[in-house]
Design a protein around this motif. Structure first.
Motif, mmCIF file in Angstrom:
data_model
loop_
_atom_site.group_PDB
_atom_site.id
_atom_site.type_symbol
_atom_site.label_atom_id
_atom_site.label_comp_id
_atom_site.label_asym_id
_atom_site.label_seq_id
_atom_site.Cartn_x
_atom_site.Cartn_y
_atom_site.Cartn_z
ATOM 1 N N SER A 1 6.198 15.758 -7.471
ATOM 2 C CA SER A 1 6.936 16.507 -7.957
ATOM 3 C C SER A 1 7.879 15.258 -8.495
ATOM 4 O O SER A 1 8.679 16.130 -8.912
ATOM 5 N N PHE A 2 7.470 14.136 -8.449
ATOM 6 C CA PHE A 2 8.126 12.967 -9.050
ATOM 7 C C PHE A 2 7.848 11.671 -9.910
ATOM 8 O O PHE A 2 8.171 11.346 -10.160
ATOM 9 N N PRO B 1 -0.137 5.365 -2.985
ATOM 10 C CA PRO B 1 -0.117 6.299 -3.192
ATOM 11 C C PRO B 1 0.694 7.585 -4.599
ATOM 12 O O PRO B 1 0.586 8.730 -4.920
ATOM 13 N N PRO C 1 1.018 -1.104 0.206
ATOM 14 C CA PRO C 1 0.321 0.119 -0.083
ATOM 15 C C PRO C 1 0.956 1.295 0.086
ATOM 16 O O PRO C 1 0.204 2.385 -0.209
ATOM 17 N N ARG C 2 2.042 1.146 1.054
ATOM 18 C CA ARG C 2 2.703 2.814 0.800
ATOM 19 C C ARG C 2 2.983 2.820 -0.717
ATOM 20 O O ARG C 2 3.187 3.880 -0.760
ATOM 21 N N VAL D 1 -2.828 19.908 -4.669
ATOM 22 C CA VAL D 1 -1.817 18.891 -5.904
ATOM 23 C C VAL D 1 -1.604 18.076 -4.612
ATOM 24 O O VAL D 1 -0.590 18.558 -3.637
ATOM 25 N N SER D 2 -0.889 16.637 -5.076
ATOM 26 C CA SER D 2 0.211 15.839 -4.139
ATOM 27 C C SER D 2 1.252 16.234 -3.910
ATOM 28 O O SER D 2 1.984 16.537 -5.227
ATOM 29 N N ALA D 3 2.041 16.098 -3.318
ATOM 30 C CA ALA D 3 3.588 16.109 -3.275
ATOM 31 C C ALA D 3 4.322 15.174 -3.840
ATOM 32 O O ALA D 3 5.117 15.503 -3.820
ATOM 33 N N TYR D 4 3.294 14.057 -4.372
ATOM 34 C CA TYR D 4 3.849 13.107 -5.224
ATOM 35 C C TYR D 4 3.952 13.291 -6.726
ATOM 36 O O TYR D 4 4.770 12.907 -7.768
#
Lengths: 103, 404
Positions: free
Chosen positions: B134-135, B68, B64-65, B129-132
Motif C-alpha cells: 500500500s505504500f 518487511p 527487523p521491524r 499481496v503484502s499489506a505494505y
C-alpha cells in the motif's frame, strides 16, 4: 496442520515475518494482554499479520472482527473461533469448505 | 535574502563507495562501480551493465521491524539519512519534531518491492499481496519512512522530475528553510535494478548496450552511445545557517542559487531550456559566471544531449571557460539520486581543493569543454554549479558556495 489450534508461538512466528519485533519488547506471556499499539504494531502491520494468518489457516475473517482484536490474546481467541473443527462439520460453512480444499 | 540554507551533513550510498569517505576516495582514485548486473541474469536484455551497490546489507543497519515493509531504495535512504545526521552531529530526538522536515526526490519508487508483490498478485491472487504494498512502492515512501524513523514532522514532500528531481528537492528544502523550518533532510536515493525496473528503463531508448564497463558510458566522447543506470545517491542535511552556527556545526557550503526550466516541445524552434536554467541559478546566487570554479555536468551520453549541454556551458562560461566534470561516469546515472551525489562531490571538492575526474572519456574537441579527465585536478573551489536533466524536458541547475 490446518485444524490445529492457533497458538501464541504461531502468532509470534507470523508477527516476526510480517512486522518484526522491537528489541525492547519481551517475547513472553507478558505481551499477551498488551495493546498492539503499545507493542509497536500499527494498523498496516496488523493488516499484514491478519493476511498471513488467513492465508496460512485458510480462513476468512471480516475486517471489523479483526479490527476488534486489540491484544494478542484477543487475536488468538478470534482465530481459534474461526478454525474449522477436525470433523469439518457442515455447520462450519465456508471455513470448512476452504479448509477441505487443503491436502 | 533571509535564512540562507547550508549543508551540514552528507550520507552517501554509491556504486563505487558506500559512505562518504569510501565514495570520495574511490572517486578521486577514478575507481568505477559499473559492472555486469548481478541482481538478476541480464543475458536476455540488450543492456547488461549497471552501477550496483554490492556491499550493502540492510539487516546490519536497520531494525527487523523495518525490513518487511521497505524496498531496497528505502533501506538505502534510511541508512544514508542516519549517516548524514551523524555527520551533521544531529540527534533527531533532541530537536522539536516540527522543526525538522524531509524533502526527497524519486524517479521510479520502490520497483523491486512492487515487482515482487505484483508477481504474487497475478500468479497467486490478491490475498498474497503484502499489506505494505500500500505504500512501499510509492514515490513519497522515502520521505515518509525517514520522517517516521527520525520523528520529523515538519514540511515533507517528494519531487518527481526524473534526474532533475534531485536538485528540485534541494531547492524545495531551501524554500522551507526560508519559511522558517530550521532543518530539512533532503537529497535522494533511487534504486530499481530489477527486471521490471530494467525493462521500464530500456524503453527510454537511452541505455548503453555496450558490454565493456570501461566503454559503456562515455559522455562528451566520440563513443557516446547512451548511459549505464546505477543505484544510490546522497542524503543531505540542510539547515538554516543561523541555526547551524548556533550549534557550532561544521558547514560544507550553502545552497546559493537555483534555476529550473522545461524544454520546448520537440519540433519547436525555441532553444532547449538548459542554458536558461543555468543563467537563472547564477542570477539567483548573484554570481557572475567567472565565480564558478567547476560545473558538474548532467552527462547524458546521448550525442544530441551532450551537444546541447556543451553548447549551454560554452554560451554561459565561454569556450573552455570553466572546468567541467562528470564523476557519474564511475557510478552510472542514478536518476534522482545523481544530482545530490554530485552536490556532495562538489562540497567535498571545496573542502579538499580538488576536482574529481570524469572516467574513461576523451572529450570531443568540437564541444569546447575543459573536461577534467583521467585524474583529479588540484584547484581551489569556492563555488560550483551542478546540472541535472530529467527525461521529458526537465532542466535544473544548482549553485553551491563554500562557507565563508
Amino acid at each position: 496442520m490446518t485444524n490445529e489450534d492457533f497458538t501464541f508461538d504461531d502468532l509470534k512466528r507470523i508477527l516476526l515475518v510480517s512486522a518484526g519485533f522491537d528489541d525492547s519488547i519481551p517475547l513472553d506471556g507478558s505481551m499477551l494482554d498488551a495493546d498492539f499499539a503499545e507493542l509497536g504494531y500499527d494498523s498496516v502491520a496488523l493488516l499484514e499479520t491478519w493476511r498471513r494468518i488467513e492465508l496460512e489457516r485458510r480462513i476468512a475473517i471480516d475486517d471489523s472482527t479483526a479490527a476488534g482484536a486489540r491484544t494478542p490474546r484477543a487475536l488468538l481467541a478470534i482465530v481459534n473461533a474461526h478454525l474449522p473443527t477436525v470433523e469439518g462439520s457442515a455447520s462450519r460453512g465456508a471455513g470448512s469448505t476452504i479448509a477441505g480444499a487443503t491436502s | 535574502m533571509t535564512a540562507p540554507a547550508v549543508i551540514t551533513g552528507l550520507g552517501v550510498a554509491s556504486p563505487n563507495g558506500l559512505g562518504k569517505g569510501a565514495y570520495w576516495a574511490a572517486t578521486l582514485g577514478c575507481q568505477s562501480g559499473i559492472g555486469r548486473i548481478t541482481r538478476f541474469d541480464p543475458a536476455r536484455y540488450p543492456a547488461r551493465l549497471a552501477g550496483e551497490i554490492d556491499d550493502f546489507q540492510a539487516e546490519e543497519h536497520l531494525p527487523p521491524r523495518l525490513l518487511p515493509q521497505t524496498d531496497r531504495m528505502t533501506r538505502l535512504a534510511l541508512v544514508a539519512t542516519d549517516w548524514a545526521l551523524e555527520d551533521a552531529g544531529i540527534t533527531p530526538g533532541s530537536l522539536p519534531e516540527f522543526d525538522m522536515g524531509v524533502i526527497t526526490a524519486s524517479s521510479s519508487g520502490g520497483f523491486e518491492f512492487g515487482q515482487r508483490e505484483l508477481q504474487k498478485l497475478w500468479s497467486q491472487g490478491g490475498q498474497h499481496v503484502s499489506a505494505y504494498q500500500s505504500f512501499a512502492w510509492f514515490y513519497a515512501v522515502n520521505s515518509g519512512q525517514i520522517s517516521i524513523r527520525n520523528g520529523m514532522k515538519g514540511p515533507s514532500s517528494v519531487l518527481v522530475s526524473d534526474q532533475a528531481g534531485g536538485l528540485d528537492a534541494l531547492a524545495q528544502a531551501r524554500r522551507q528553510i526560508r519559511k522558517g523550518t530550521p532543518l530539512i533532510v533532503s537529497g535522494s536515493i533511487d534504486a530499481s535494478i530489477c527486471t521490471w525496473g530494467w525493462v521500464a528503463q530500456i524503453t527510454s531508448g537511452r541505455l548503453s548496450t555496450h558490454l565493456d564497463p570501461a566503454r559503456a558510458y562515455l559522455p562528451f566522447d566520440r563513443g557516446a552511445a547512451g548511459h549505464v543506470p546505477g543505484e544510490g545517491g546522497a542524503i543531505l542535511v540542510v539547515e538554516d545557517e543561523a541555526a547551524a552556527r548556533r550549534r557550532n556545526a561544521t558547514v560544507y557550503g550553502s545552497i546559493a542559487g537555483y534555476g529550473a526550466t522545461f524544454d520546448p516541445k520537440p519540433g519547436r524552434a525555441r532553444a532547449p531550456g538548459l542554458r536558461k536554467a543555468m543563467e537563472l541559478s547564477l542570477a539567483d546566487a548573484r554570481l557572475d559566471p567567472g565565480a564558478i570554479d567547476v560545473v558538474f555536468a548532467d552527462a547524458a551520453a546521448i550525442p544530441e544531449l551532450d551537444r546541447i549541454e556543451a553548447e549551454a556551458i560554452g554560451q554561459v562560461f565561454g569556450p573552455r571557460g570553466v572546468p567541467v566534470t562528470a564523476p557519474k561516469t564511475m557510478t552510472g546515472r542514478l536518476y534522482s539520486g545523481a544530482a545530490p551525489l554530485d552536490v556532495a562531490a562538489a562540497l567535498l571538492s571545496m573542502r579538499d581543493g580538488v576536482i574529481p575526474p570524469t572516467a574513461n572519456v576523451v572529450a570531443l574537441a568540437d564541444y569546447g569543454l575543459d573536461l577534467v579527465t583521467a585524474q583529479p585536478r588540484r584547484a581551489p573551489v569556492r563555488a560550483a554549479m551542478i546540472l541535472a536533466r530529467g527525461y521529458g524536458g526537465f532542466n535544473s541547475a544548482l549553485v553551491v558556495r563554500a562557507p565563508n
